[in-house]
Design a protein around this motif. Structure first.
Motif, PDB file in Angstrom:
ATOM      1  N   TYR A  27      65.921  21.019  49.931  1.00 34.98           N
ATOM      2  CA  TYR A  27      65.355  19.868  49.449  1.00 34.98           C
ATOM      3  C   TYR A  27      63.921  19.603  49.327  1.00 34.98           C
ATOM      4  N   SER A  28      63.175  20.254  50.233  1.00 35.51           N
ATOM      5  CA  SER A  28      61.715  19.698  51.011  1.00 35.51           C
ATOM      6  C   SER A  28      60.615  19.789  49.368  1.00 35.51           C
ATOM      7  N   HIS A  30      61.379  18.536  46.669  1.00 36.32           N
ATOM      8  CA  HIS A  30      61.405  17.279  45.501  1.00 36.32           C
ATOM      9  C   HIS A  30      60.687  16.435  46.116  1.00 36.32           C
ATOM     10  N   TYR A  31      60.122  16.044  47.518  1.00 34.86           N
ATOM     11  CA  TYR A  31      60.003  14.831  48.591  1.00 34.86           C
ATOM     12  C   TYR A  31      58.144  14.851  48.539  1.00 34.86           C
ATOM     13  N   SER A  32      57.820  14.353  47.718  1.00 36.29           N
ATOM     14  CA  SER A  32      56.461  13.993  48.043  1.00 36.29           C
ATOM     15  C   SER A  32      56.010  13.423  49.336  1.00 36.29           C
ATOM     16  N   TRP A  34      57.371  16.015  52.197  1.00 32.96           N
ATOM     17  CA  TRP A  34      58.335  16.203  53.166  1.00 32.96           C
ATOM     18  C   TRP A  34      57.829  16.359  54.419  1.00 32.96           C
ATOM     19  N   PHE A  37      59.079  12.510  55.965  1.00 36.92           N
ATOM     20  CA  PHE A  37      60.927  12.627  55.128  1.00 36.92           C
ATOM     21  C   PHE A  37      61.588  13.826  56.380  1.00 36.92           C
ATOM     22  N   ASP A 148      63.651   3.906  46.395  1.00 38.51           N
ATOM     23  CA  ASP A 148      63.043   5.628  46.254  1.00 38.51           C
ATOM     24  C   ASP A 148      62.486   6.577  47.615  1.00 38.51           C
ATOM     25  N   HIS A 150      59.567   9.337  49.097  1.00 41.08           N
ATOM     26  CA  HIS A 150      59.420   9.810  48.643  1.00 41.08           C
ATOM     27  C   HIS A 150      59.205  10.123  48.014  1.00 41.08           C
ATOM     28  N   VAL A 152      61.519  10.454  45.382  1.00 41.60           N
ATOM     29  CA  VAL A 152      63.008  11.117  44.690  1.00 41.60           C
ATOM     30  C   VAL A 152      64.170  10.257  44.728  1.00 41.60           C
TER      31      VAL A 152
END
Length: 163
Positions: A27-28, A30-32, A34, A37, A148, A150, A152
């Motif tokens: 999912y890396s 997707h996250y602003s 990563w 996170f 949300d 990061h 998502v």
């Protein structure tokens, strides 16, 4: 595949944290942020402070894990204190499709029943294309939006265990 479910042990720490990072890696994009996170994800063992971690293991190898946060334990403000909460279900990508995630979730449901809670909750995202339908198939229903993470979108899902 044979495996057993057991409680977290201190010597699981490194392997568990590595597994959590590996499980979320897909999912890396997707996250602003990563990198930030993934640092948090790679500290899954720290959840033992307020949660019980259940491990799906085959011998000394960890195949999956989940954290169960009981009623009246500290939890995110968007969860009610009397709820039990499932946190960070992770399964080794090489072991997906074998029912490990479902079995770990079932163990959390059983734990919540023993704790005599009426509601068990979790938060997840639509990007979790396998987990979300599994949870819904197990009786979890949309409850509300969660903050949300990061960039998502996450939502809270609940499962009523008793009236």
């Amino acid at each position: 595949m044979e495996y057993h479910i057991r409680r977290y042990r201190e010597n699981d720490k490194e392997q568990l944290n590595q597994l959590a990072a590996l499980a979320f890696e897909q999912y890396s994009h997707h996250y602003s942020d990563w990198p930030e996170f993934s640092k948090k994800v790679a500290q899954m063992s720290s959840l033992t402070e307020h949660s019980e971690i259940l491990i799906a293991a085959q011998g000394s190898k960890i195949l999956g894990a989940v954290a169960y946060n009981g009623p009246d334990q500290p939890k995110a403000e968007f969860f009610k204190s009397e709820w039990a909460v499932i946190r960070m279900l992770v399964v080794n990508p090489a072991c997906r499709g074998l029912g490990i995630g479902r079995r770990l979730t079932e163990k959390c449901l059983a734990h919540a029943r023993l704790d005599a809670v009426q509601v068990i909750a979790l938060h997840t995202s639509a990007i979790m294309e396998v987990a979300l339908p599994m949870y819904q198939g197990m009786g979890f229903e949309y409850y509300a939006q969660a903050p949300d993470i990061h960039g998502v979108r996450y939502a809270i899902y609940t499962h009523r265990l008793a009236e």
